[in-house]
Design a protein around this motif. Structure first.
Motif: not given
Length: 215
Positions: A154-179
């Motif tokens: 149930g986790q999601l990873y999102v590639a953010d074009l600007s500033p070129g980072r990868i986000l990790q979204l947990r099922p609980e709703g919070d987001a953090r910068v993976l890198t």
């Protein structure tokens, strides 16, 4: 990739969806090679610069029809139909043609059968549930989602074009910068994501001309 090892490709410049068999045979599932919009039999169906593709356990192929601002599906019989989106870009949740997208670029299916969409023009992450209803999941302010991938838990990873980072979204709703901040600077244009069987994440950095693995 489907359960039989076939590779599906959104052939953006040819406005078509292609398939490569494990033996290397290439066929066209849908699209005429000419930009347009038409549902129906795959040989006559038209897309406009599709950029994202995903396939479910039943062999149905989902397409982010980018410049048509729609989400399409190719059924097992080869017929194409529109799941969501209408004849103009916009930002509306709801069912079918009531919903609106703006330049959807990437798709992924989660373990519950939800279809997640990177809707970069709206700076939003969208979801189509089993009933065909489009929902929006909140992202950190300023995020421009170019690609999305889902894990089995149930986790999601999102590639953010600007500033070129990868986000990790947990099922609980919070987001953090993976890198880490310094690592994030390595990604010039993270355009595609893939979760490996061991849980590591592959990142295609188009403008950086590299393929990265995040363990």
């Amino acid at each position: 990739v489907d359960a039989f090892g076939n590779l599906y490709i959104a052939d953006t410049g040819n406005h078509a969806i292609r398939k490569v068999s494990p033996r290397g045979e290439v066929t066209t599932l849908a699209g005429t090679g000419v930009a347009g919009f038409r549902d129906g039999d795959g040989a006559q169906a038209q897309f406009d610069a599709p950029m994202g593709v995903a396939v479910d356990l039943f062999g149905r192929v989902f397409v982010a029809d980018t410049w048509n601002d729609r989400i399409r599906m190719i059924d097992r019989d080869g017929r194409v139909r529109t799941l969501a989106g209408g004849d103009a870009p916009g930002f509306v949740d709801g069912a079918g043609e009531v919903a609106r997208f703006d330049t959807p670029t990437s798709l992924t299916l989660d373990g519950e059968g939800n279809l997640w969409i990177a809707d970069i023009g709206n700076r939003a992450l969208r979801r189509i549930d089993g009933d065909g209803i489009v929902h929006t999941r909140e992202l950190p302010s300023g995020t421009r989602p170019l690609a999305v991938a889902a894990t089995r838990d149930g986790q999601l990873y999102v590639a953010d074009l600007s500033p070129g980072r990868i986000l990790q979204l947990r099922p609980e709703g919070d987001a953090r910068v993976l890198t880490r901040e310094r690592t994030a600077q390595w990604f010039a244009r993270p355009s595609a994501l893939w979760v490996e069987a061991d849980g590591s994440l592959l990142v295609a950095d188009a403008a950086g001309h590299r393929l990265h693995r995040i363990v």
